[in-house]
Scaffold this motif. Structure first.
Motif, PDB file in Angstrom:
ATOM      1  N   VAL A  98       0.819   9.389  -6.488  1.00 13.22           N
ATOM      2  CA  VAL A  98      -0.215   9.087  -5.958  1.00 13.22           C
ATOM      3  C   VAL A  98      -1.351  10.232  -6.812  1.00 13.22           C
ATOM      4  N   SER A  99      -2.461   9.497  -7.229  1.00 14.91           N
ATOM      5  CA  SER A  99      -3.688  10.191  -7.979  1.00 14.91           C
ATOM      6  C   SER A  99      -4.421  10.999  -7.095  1.00 14.91           C
ATOM      7  N   PRO A 100      -5.062  11.960  -7.555  1.00 15.12           N
ATOM      8  CA  PRO A 100      -6.038  12.642  -6.798  1.00 15.12           C
ATOM      9  C   PRO A 100      -7.162  11.623  -6.333  1.00 15.12           C
ATOM     10  N   ARG A 101      -7.548  10.529  -7.124  1.00 18.42           N
ATOM     11  CA  ARG A 101      -8.662   9.671  -6.795  1.00 18.42           C
ATOM     12  C   ARG A 101      -8.077   8.809  -5.705  1.00 18.42           C
ATOM     13  N   LEU A 102      -6.985   8.346  -5.719  1.00 21.10           N
ATOM     14  CA  LEU A 102      -6.327   7.526  -4.790  1.00 21.10           C
ATOM     15  C   LEU A 102      -6.276   8.223  -3.310  1.00 21.10           C
ATOM     16  N   HIS A 103      -5.743   9.315  -3.471  1.00 26.97           N
ATOM     17  CA  HIS A 103      -5.911  10.119  -2.451  1.00 26.97           C
ATOM     18  C   HIS A 103      -7.104  10.529  -1.610  1.00 26.97           C
ATOM     19  N   ALA A 104      -7.924  10.628  -2.305  1.00 22.89           N
ATOM     20  CA  ALA A 104      -9.273  10.966  -1.919  1.00 22.89           C
ATOM     21  C   ALA A 104     -10.071   9.989  -1.305  1.00 22.89           C
ATOM     22  N   LEU A 105      -9.709   8.590  -1.721  1.00 28.97           N
ATOM     23  CA  LEU A 105     -10.146   7.400  -1.231  1.00 28.97           C
ATOM     24  C   LEU A 105      -9.522   7.068  -0.059  1.00 28.97           C
ATOM     25  N   LEU A 106      -8.223   7.153  -0.025  1.00 32.35           N
ATOM     26  CA  LEU A 106      -7.389   7.194   1.355  1.00 32.35           C
ATOM     27  C   LEU A 106      -7.926   7.867   2.159  1.00 32.35           C
ATOM     28  N   LEU A 107      -8.233   9.367   2.138  1.00 33.71           N
ATOM     29  CA  LEU A 107      -8.697  10.362   3.089  1.00 33.71           C
ATOM     30  C   LEU A 107      -9.979   9.830   3.655  1.00 33.71           C
ATOM     31  N   ALA A 108     -10.849   9.127   3.033  1.00 38.47           N
ATOM     32  CA  ALA A 108     -12.161   8.880   3.440  1.00 38.47           C
ATOM     33  C   ALA A 108     -12.216   7.478   4.120  1.00 38.47           C
ATOM     34  N   GLU A 109     -11.191   6.645   3.826  1.00 38.19           N
ATOM     35  CA  GLU A 109     -11.014   5.270   4.467  1.00 38.19           C
ATOM     36  C   GLU A 109     -10.665   5.298   5.874  1.00 38.19           C
ATOM     37  N   THR A 110     -11.184   4.348   6.628  1.00 38.74           N
ATOM     38  CA  THR A 110     -11.032   4.118   8.091  1.00 38.74           C
ATOM     39  C   THR A 110     -10.590   2.695   8.199  1.00 38.74           C
ATOM     40  N   ALA A 111     -11.290   1.652   7.726  1.00 44.92           N
ATOM     41  CA  ALA A 111     -10.708   0.192   8.147  1.00 44.92           C
ATOM     42  C   ALA A 111      -9.677   0.086   7.890  1.00 44.92           C
ATOM     43  N   LEU A 112      -8.972   0.607   6.673  1.00 47.21           N
ATOM     44  CA  LEU A 112      -7.661   0.314   6.111  1.00 47.21           C
ATOM     45  C   LEU A 112      -6.830   0.459   7.185  1.00 47.21           C
ATOM     46  N   LYS A 113      -6.713   1.539   8.026  1.00 45.38           N
ATOM     47  CA  LYS A 113      -5.580   1.657   9.012  1.00 45.38           C
ATOM     48  C   LYS A 113      -5.516   0.912  10.092  1.00 45.38           C
ATOM     49  N   LYS A 114      -6.671  -0.206  10.240  1.00 46.74           N
ATOM     50  CA  LYS A 114      -6.199  -1.344  11.101  1.00 46.74           C
ATOM     51  C   LYS A 114      -5.323  -2.290  10.657  1.00 46.74           C
ATOM     52  N   ASP A 115      -4.865  -2.287   9.447  1.00 49.24           N
ATOM     53  CA  ASP A 115      -3.946  -3.345   8.965  1.00 49.24           C
ATOM     54  C   ASP A 115      -2.545  -2.685   8.936  1.00 49.24           C
ATOM     55  N   PRO A 116      -1.663  -2.966   9.870  1.00 44.99           N
ATOM     56  CA  PRO A 116      -0.490  -2.430   9.818  1.00 44.99           C
ATOM     57  C   PRO A 116       0.425  -2.294   8.660  1.00 44.99           C
ATOM     58  N   VAL A 117       0.608  -3.378   7.718  1.00 44.43           N
ATOM     59  CA  VAL A 117       1.078  -3.240   6.459  1.00 44.43           C
ATOM     60  C   VAL A 117       0.686  -2.258   5.598  1.00 44.43           C
ATOM     61  N   ALA A 118      -0.767  -2.165   5.408  1.00 43.96           N
ATOM     62  CA  ALA A 118      -1.513  -1.142   4.562  1.00 43.96           C
ATOM     63  C   ALA A 118      -1.104   0.213   5.177  1.00 43.96           C
ATOM     64  N   GLN A 164      -1.960  10.833   7.931  1.00 42.67           N
ATOM     65  CA  GLN A 164      -2.603  11.247   6.870  1.00 42.67           C
ATOM     66  C   GLN A 164      -2.173  10.573   5.627  1.00 42.67           C
ATOM     67  N   PRO A 165      -2.990  10.428   4.539  1.00 41.50           N
ATOM     68  CA  PRO A 165      -2.507   9.784   3.515  1.00 41.50           C
ATOM     69  C   PRO A 165      -1.497  10.458   2.676  1.00 41.50           C
ATOM     70  N   HIS A 166      -0.613   9.712   1.940  1.00 45.47           N
ATOM     71  CA  HIS A 166       0.451  10.445   1.144  1.00 45.47           C
ATOM     72  C   HIS A 166      -0.010  11.504   0.418  1.00 45.47           C
ATOM     73  N   PRO A 167       0.244  12.667   0.006  1.00 47.35           N
ATOM     74  CA  PRO A 167      -0.341  13.605  -0.552  1.00 47.35           C
ATOM     75  C   PRO A 167      -0.374  13.294  -2.303  1.00 47.35           C
ATOM     76  N   VAL A 168      -1.117  13.985  -2.908  1.00 46.56           N
ATOM     77  CA  VAL A 168      -1.324  13.980  -4.334  1.00 46.56           C
ATOM     78  C   VAL A 168       0.228  14.366  -4.866  1.00 46.56           C
ATOM     79  N   GLY A 169       0.429  13.379  -5.877  1.00 42.16           N
ATOM     80  CA  GLY A 169       1.937  13.686  -6.538  1.00 42.16           C
ATOM     81  C   GLY A 169       2.969  12.844  -5.649  1.00 42.16           C
ATOM     82  N   HIS A 170       2.800  12.346  -4.457  1.00 44.95           N
ATOM     83  CA  HIS A 170       3.801  11.635  -3.732  1.00 44.95           C
ATOM     84  C   HIS A 170       4.246  10.479  -4.592  1.00 44.95           C
TER      85      HIS A 170
END
Length: 598
Positions: A181-201, A211-217
């Protein structure tokens, strides 16, 4: 071989601390910012790939080294981006690909289409008023028929060298083994709210504690690997028919608050288009050039061409950088040219299968006499209005589309050892698209995200007088885009000089225009041109990248009548430019991209 890091970026980073202008309200961004990382610039002898993530770039470079073509490499890059940069593009979205084979330029259109069951009231509530924008985005109703995969298959049939299945191997291996997991993907997941309404995502991107998976996961996506194996075996039909198609339709139609209208017939009927590239003449630094971009339904080539053409007719046409930055006078002229271009964009541009061009051809918006006439509207102060023009003197029957948000994408530029080159901009629209993740088997983690491309249509289909808006929703229609994949040629010899483009919603137009003017007129390397601070306007405030311009520049612009708004303008430009016997590569410091090759 790496070149020296750009001194312009170093200057910009210093200005971040030095500028005293107070912060303005945040600029609405396609994707959140994740910091600046200086890029060195790159030099290659034979071939090169520029893409938004190092894993994707390296996958494309390996395909080139195996004897693949530019199109082969682009397919490998796109499949890896689906995995490692899922917020920006993927097989659930669309793309525009501009290709040059040494003789001709082709425009491959993989833009999403509206379902047959959609109509101009798609984004209106029961009272006939436009829905709240994010309520529409994060729902099934925003999902268009994906087109990127079918378009890439069409391009591969014409220009591929390696077997189709071979091009999926890098993405399948990464999906099965996991990627960090890259720093950018982690940062965007951290700021995201609507994605959490989708159970698969949620199950895929986040830990049980939310919490999103950490950087490097090491994030594995066995469901995407399963889908890609099917596509590798039988082609796009695996996405447009069968279990994957049914999973897409179920995900869209069963959305709990905003079910969409996409059905199996829509997926089966989808056809990519091959269009005539939109090319125009341009002169920069006394060199005659031919700039080719994507025609409607993209507005990018028209708007970029108008901005550069109008700017060339002002006293600032040949003005140099002032201490490494655009001057207030230059920024004023650029902003006024942009406002006029965006007025025409709002008035005229839509899917050409549904909307006729002004004066009978899209090139009328770039005609010499028309640009001469429009340039006379640019004066020493900001105009109170920026009206649309009338190419050929023909009055438009369309209403102007109101401004509404547009979101992000990813860009790929490639040149191969066979003399082929491409520029491809690819998207699922907003960060994480519609926030809907498709799986054919919930027991397998992961899947792929669906676009929210239909939100690029005008939510309001008509104005207060009842006049229709060209870019309104209609069944089977492609929404207007700002994507601006660009190829530049020497006009006399026909030699390819550049492949370039950027993500960034409607600001793509400005990021691309900046890159072109920086390299072609100011003589900067592609890296230095990308590093320049961002700027632009969508017709309203003049947007400047936060902290990158001196306070004196802001004051000078305000004195000319501009309302200046500063914010993090998160471009993701990529460029490959012909140097003296070499290819020079540049990647945006605002994102994770690199350039690789030989």
């Amino acid at each position: 071989m790496n070149a020296a890091a750009s001194p312009l970026l170093a200057l910009g980073l210093a200005l971040l601390a030095a500028c005293a202008t107070p912060p303005a309200p945040p600029v609405q961004q396609p994707e959140a910012a994740s910091g600046l990382t200086a890029k060195p610039g790159w030099t290659f002898q034979r071939q090169a790939v520029a893409a938004a993530n190092p894993l994707a770039t390296e996958a494309g470079a390996r395909i080139l080294r195996a004897g693949g073509s530019a199109v082969d490499a682009a397919i490998a890059v796109q499949m890896v981006l689906t995995l490692v940069e899922p917020q920006s593009s993927g097989i659930g979205g669309g793309a525009f690909l501009l290709h040059h084979d040494g003789r001709r330029v082709q425009a491959f259109d993989g833009r999403e289409t509206a379902p047959a069951g959609a109509d101009e009231r798609l984004f209106l509530n029961a009272q006939g008023q436009p829905l709240a924008f994010m309520d529409a985005v994060a729902s099934g109703r925003s999902v268009g028929v994906p087109g990127a995969l079918a378009m890439l298959a069409l391009a591969h049939r014409q220009h591929g060298k390696l077997p189709w299945a071979r091009l999926f191997e890098p993405a399948i291996a990464l999906a099965e083994q996991g990627f960090a997991v890259s720093p950018r993907l982690h940062a965007l997941l951290l700021a995201e709210t609507a994605l959490k309404k989708d159970p698969v995502a949620t199950a895929y991107f986040y830990r049980p504690d939310g919490q999103p998976h950490p950087v490097g996961h090491a994030l594995r996506n066995p469901e995407l690997a399963h889908v890609l194996r099917q596509i590798a075996a039988v082609g796009p039909v695996a996405l447009h028919e069968g279990p994957v198609a049914r999973a897409i339709v179920n995900t869209v139609q069963r959305h709990p608050t905003g079910p969409g209208r996409l059905d199996l017939d829509d997926l089966q009927r989808y056809q990519p288009r091959e269009r005539e590239a939109l090319c125009h003449d341009h002169t920069a630094a006394q060199r005659a050039l031919r700039i080719c971009g994507f025609p409607p339904p993209s507005s990018g080539a028209l708007a970029v061409g108008q901005i550069l053409g109008l700017l060339a007719r002002t006293p600032q046409a040949t003005a140099p950088l002032a201490q490494g930055l655009p001057s207030p006078d230059w920024l004023h002229s650029y902003a006024e040219a942009s406002r006029l271009a965006f007025a025409d964009r709002a008035q005229y541009v839509a899917d050409p299968d549904f909307v006729a061009p002004p004066a009978g051809r899209w090139g009328s918006l770039l005609d010499t006499r028309y640009l001469d006439e429009r340039a006379r509207l640019i004066g020493p102060a900001r105009r109170p209005d920026a009206p649309a023009g009338q190419p050929g003197g023909v009055q438009s029957g369309w209403a102007s589309m109101p401004e509404q948000p547009e979101y992000g994408t990813s860009h790929i530029s490639i040149v191969d050892a066979f003399g082929n080159a491409l520029a491809m901009t690819t998207t699922i629209e907003a960060a994480f698209g519609s926030r809907l993740m498709v799986t054919t088997d919930p027991s397998r983690p992961g899947g792929f995200l669906l676009n929210n491309q239909l939100s690029d249509f005008s939510f309001s289909p008509r104005d207060a007088l009842g006049r229709p808006i060209a870019n309104r929703v209609e069944p089977g229609k492609r929404p207007r885009s700002s994507m601006s994949p660009t190829l530049v040629f020497d006009r006399a010899s026909g030699e390819l000089l550049m492949s370039a483009g950027s993500p960034g919603g409607a600001l793509i137009i400005h990021y691309t225009a900046k890159l072109l003017h920086g390299t072609l007129q100011w003589g900067l390397s592609p890296q230095a041109a990308v590093d320049l601070p961002n700027f632009g306007t969508l017709g309203g405030p003049l947007l400047l990248e936060q902290g990158r311009f001196p306070a004196a520049t802001v004051r000078a612009l305000e004195q000319r009548g501009h309302t200046v708004q500063q914010g993090e303008l998160t471009s993701g430009a990529q460029a490959i430019v012909r140097g003296r016997g070499v290819w020079l590569g540049g990647a945006d410091p605002r994102r994770e991209g690199i350039v690789a090759g030989d």
